[in-house]
Scaffold this motif. Structure first.
Motif, PDB file in Angstrom:
ATOM      1  N   ILE A   1       1.029  -1.154  -0.107  1.00  0.00           N
ATOM      2  CA  ILE A   1      -0.129   0.082  -0.010  1.00  0.00           C
ATOM      3  C   ILE A   1       0.941   1.261   0.078  1.00  0.00           C
ATOM      4  O   ILE A   1       0.405   2.496  -0.520  1.00  0.00           O
ATOM      5  N   ARG A   2       2.021   1.245   0.626  1.00  0.00           N
ATOM      6  CA  ARG A   2       2.801   2.328   0.656  1.00  0.00           C
ATOM      7  C   ARG A   2       3.438   2.789  -1.011  1.00  0.00           C
ATOM      8  O   ARG A   2       3.332   3.894  -1.269  1.00  0.00           O
ATOM      9  N   ALA A   3       3.606   1.804  -1.694  1.00  0.00           N
ATOM     10  CA  ALA A   3       4.175   2.009  -3.121  1.00  0.00           C
ATOM     11  C   ALA A   3       2.909   2.652  -3.911  1.00  0.00           C
ATOM     12  O   ALA A   3       3.030   3.485  -4.661  1.00  0.00           O
ATOM     13  N   ALA A   4       1.593   1.825  -3.595  1.00  0.00           N
ATOM     14  CA  ALA A   4       0.500   2.266  -4.594  1.00  0.00           C
ATOM     15  C   ALA A   4       0.155   3.841  -4.058  1.00  0.00           C
ATOM     16  O   ALA A   4      -0.307   4.439  -4.815  1.00  0.00           O
ATOM     17  N   ALA A   5       0.275   4.226  -2.578  1.00  0.00           N
ATOM     18  CA  ALA A   5      -0.037   5.515  -2.277  1.00  0.00           C
ATOM     19  C   ALA A   5       0.911   6.499  -2.914  1.00  0.00           C
ATOM     20  O   ALA A   5       0.465   7.388  -3.167  1.00  0.00           O
ATOM     21  N   GLU A   6       2.271   6.193  -2.767  1.00  0.00           N
ATOM     22  CA  GLU A   6       2.985   7.145  -3.441  1.00  0.00           C
ATOM     23  C   GLU A   6       2.900   7.336  -4.923  1.00  0.00           C
ATOM     24  O   GLU A   6       2.864   8.486  -5.497  1.00  0.00           O
ATOM     25  N   ALA A   7       2.718   6.268  -5.705  1.00  0.00           N
ATOM     26  CA  ALA A   7       2.338   6.344  -7.119  1.00  0.00           C
ATOM     27  C   ALA A   7       1.148   7.058  -7.364  1.00  0.00           C
ATOM     28  O   ALA A   7       1.062   8.048  -8.214  1.00  0.00           O
ATOM     29  N   ALA A   8       0.112   7.010  -6.477  1.00  0.00           N
ATOM     30  CA  ALA A   8      -1.275   7.654  -6.635  1.00  0.00           C
ATOM     31  C   ALA A   8      -0.975   9.126  -6.588  1.00  0.00           C
ATOM     32  O   ALA A   8      -1.550   9.897  -7.394  1.00  0.00           O
ATOM     33  N   TYR A   9      -0.518   9.394  -5.524  1.00  0.00           N
ATOM     34  CA  TYR A   9      -0.259  10.912  -5.233  1.00  0.00           C
ATOM     35  C   TYR A   9       0.560  11.624  -6.151  1.00  0.00           C
ATOM     36  O   TYR A   9       0.417  12.740  -6.403  1.00  0.00           O
ATOM     37  N   ARG A  10       1.563  10.946  -6.564  1.00  0.00           N
ATOM     38  CA  ARG A  10       2.584  11.612  -7.510  1.00  0.00           C
ATOM     39  C   ARG A  10       1.929  11.781  -9.041  1.00  0.00           C
ATOM     40  O   ARG A  10       1.984  12.786  -9.596  1.00  0.00           O
ATOM     41  N   ARG A  11       0.909  10.695  -9.365  1.00  0.00           N
ATOM     42  CA  ARG A  11       0.325  10.984 -10.768  1.00  0.00           C
ATOM     43  C   ARG A  11      -0.815  11.923 -10.457  1.00  0.00           C
ATOM     44  O   ARG A  11      -0.978  12.776 -11.323  1.00  0.00           O
ATOM     45  N   MET A  12      -1.476  12.164  -9.097  1.00  0.00           N
ATOM     46  CA  MET A  12      -2.427  13.110  -8.937  1.00  0.00           C
ATOM     47  C   MET A  12      -1.932  14.509  -9.043  1.00  0.00           C
ATOM     48  O   MET A  12      -2.485  15.466  -9.737  1.00  0.00           O
ATOM     49  N   LEU A  13      -0.851  14.654  -8.410  1.00  0.00           N
ATOM     50  CA  LEU A  13      -0.268  16.179  -8.515  1.00  0.00           C
ATOM     51  C   LEU A  13       0.381  16.398  -9.959  1.00  0.00           C
ATOM     52  O   LEU A  13       0.210  17.570 -10.246  1.00  0.00           O
ATOM     53  N   GLY A  14       0.933  15.395 -10.455  1.00  0.00           N
ATOM     54  CA  GLY A  14       1.514  15.754 -11.868  1.00  0.00           C
ATOM     55  C   GLY A  14       0.204  16.063 -12.769  1.00  0.00           C
ATOM     56  O   GLY A  14       0.305  16.961 -13.735  1.00  0.00           O
ATOM     57  N   PHE A  15      -0.969  15.578 -12.705  1.00  0.00           N
ATOM     58  CA  PHE A  15      -2.167  15.678 -13.295  1.00  0.00           C
ATOM     59  C   PHE A  15      -2.757  17.044 -12.992  1.00  0.00           C
ATOM     60  O   PHE A  15      -2.780  18.098 -13.953  1.00  0.00           O
ATOM     61  N   THR A  16      -2.836  17.460 -11.767  1.00  0.00           N
ATOM     62  CA  THR A  16      -3.324  18.608 -11.261  1.00  0.00           C
ATOM     63  C   THR A  16      -2.474  19.897 -11.426  1.00  0.00           C
ATOM     64  O   THR A  16      -3.088  20.950 -11.883  1.00  0.00           O
ATOM     65  N   SER A  17      -1.225  19.562 -11.434  1.00  0.00           N
ATOM     66  CA  SER A  17      -0.280  20.837 -11.229  1.00  0.00           C
ATOM     67  C   SER A  17       0.007  21.195 -12.732  1.00  0.00           C
ATOM     68  O   SER A  17       0.079  22.422 -13.177  1.00  0.00           O
ATOM     69  N   GLY A  18      -0.486  20.317 -13.803  1.00  0.00           N
ATOM     70  CA  GLY A  18      -0.073  20.723 -15.179  1.00  0.00           C
ATOM     71  C   GLY A  18      -1.655  21.220 -15.903  1.00  0.00           C
ATOM     72  O   GLY A  18      -1.773  21.172 -17.026  1.00  0.00           O
TER      73      GLY A  18
END
Length: 347
Positions: free
Chosen positions: A118-135
């Motif tokens: 779950i740690r790796a999944a959470a990191e990946a999800a939040y990085r993708r979310m921030l990458g999406f919203t910040s762009g």
């Protein structure tokens, strides 16, 4: 891992999530519960998202529809978010999105690596979310929901919620704690090691709020894990036409859980926390009602299936029929907590 090229992914979508025109009348958000079919709800030009709950909820391929795998107590209802008319929607790099020019809904699901990380999944999800919203034109996160299986399995720092908190913080990176959005993290009970994250973002920032009865979650002491939870207790959106966004709230005073032996007393403590939080919100927006009423919408999460009916009965006694709500079976992030509530609040 980061979202390598959210703009490129968006160009392949039916519409561009990063380039919606801002509506002349500014942002608008309303939340309601309905037993109307998803097809009818999605046909409305102002529908931002429709949420169905549990295995009985139908499937639908519209990006604005999301099924949350939590069993619903009583008559099935859909949760509907409405924004300004002219909502656009699509999919980009596995992220479902919808936007009206001021607000954007987004959702993604990630299987845990090796079925138990779950740690790796959470990191990946939040990085993708921030990458999406910040762009995008919607860089300001207002509200996030997180649903993961087996949330309190494991001991001490190996507990899955604690590992989720570590991964979430790693995905957030240098995100300013004073700008953290409101959030909910609840445990599914379906045995599927898949993290589901969905969010509301905006073109303008909101105002995070804290509760004087509680220590800010991001300042919890080390006894709750190596990384404290990353969220604000509530978010006051950037426009008075939008409701107060309430984080998942339980019977915690200071940083300690209370009344482990009583769902009824935990509910009362939770409502006391909301009363304190509403007081804080009214200092910023005096027009907000000082207590829950017809303009409130609540999602109630109950850990044990055997207490769903009791929770429904207690809510009817405490809140009456005038406060719309749905009751779901979902495990709270501490084993001793029986109930948690989130929602929105307005006139």
């Amino acid at each position: 891992m980061t979202d390598p090229a959210p703009g490129a992914a968006a160009r392949a979508a039916p519409a561009d999530p990063h380039a919606s025109p801002v509506p002349a009348n500014g942002p608008r958000l309303s939340v309601d519960y309905s037993d109307t079919s998803p097809e009818a709800l999605l046909a409305a030009p102002d529908t931002l998202v429709v949420l169905g709950f549990g295995d009985a909820a139908p499937d639908h391929d519209d990006p604005r529809y999301l099924r949350v795998p939590l069993r619903q107590q009583g008559r099935p209802q859909f949760e509907v978010w409405r924004a300004r008319a002219g909502v656009r929607h699509g999919r980009a790099d596995g992220i479902a999105w919808a936007s009206d020019g001021s607000l954007q809904f987004g959702a993604l699901e990630i299987d845990e690596p090796d079925g138990e990380d779950i740690r790796a999944a959470a990191e990946a999800a939040y990085r993708r979310m921030l990458g999406f919203t910040s762009g995008s034109e919607y860089p300001h996160l207002l509200r996030i929901w997180n649903y993961l299986d087996g949330i309190t399995l494991g001991d001490d720092d190996q507990e899955r919620y604690r590992r989720f908190c570590v991964g979430r913080a790693e995905g957030l990176g240098s995100f300013d704690a004073n700008r953290l959005p409101a959030a909910t993290a609840i445990g599914r009970v379906d045995g599927r090691r898949r993290l589901q994250v969905y969010w509301l973002a905006a073109t303008s920032p909101g105002t995070p709020l804290e509760n004087p009865r509680q220590i800010s979650a991001y300042r919890y002491p080390r006894c709750y894990g190596p990384q404290p939870p990353s969220f604000a207790r509530a978010m006051l959106p950037p426009d008075d036409s939008m409701p107060l966004l309430l984080s998942g709230t339980a019977a915690i005073v200071g940083h300690e859980s209370r009344h482990a032996d009583s769902l009824a007393t935990q509910l009362d403590e939770t409502l006391a926390n909301f009363a304190s939080l509403l007081e804080q919100a009214r200092a910023h927006r005096p027009s907000l009602p000082g207590e829950f009423g017809p303009g409130t919408r609540l999602k109630v999460y109950v850990r044990d299936a055997g207490e769903l009916e009791l929770a429904s009965r207690l809510l009817a006694e405490r809140l009456g029929p005038e406060v719309p709500r749905i009751v779901l079976q979902g495990a709270v992030c501490r084993r001793e907590l029986r109930i948690e509530i989130d929602g929105v609040h307005d006139l």
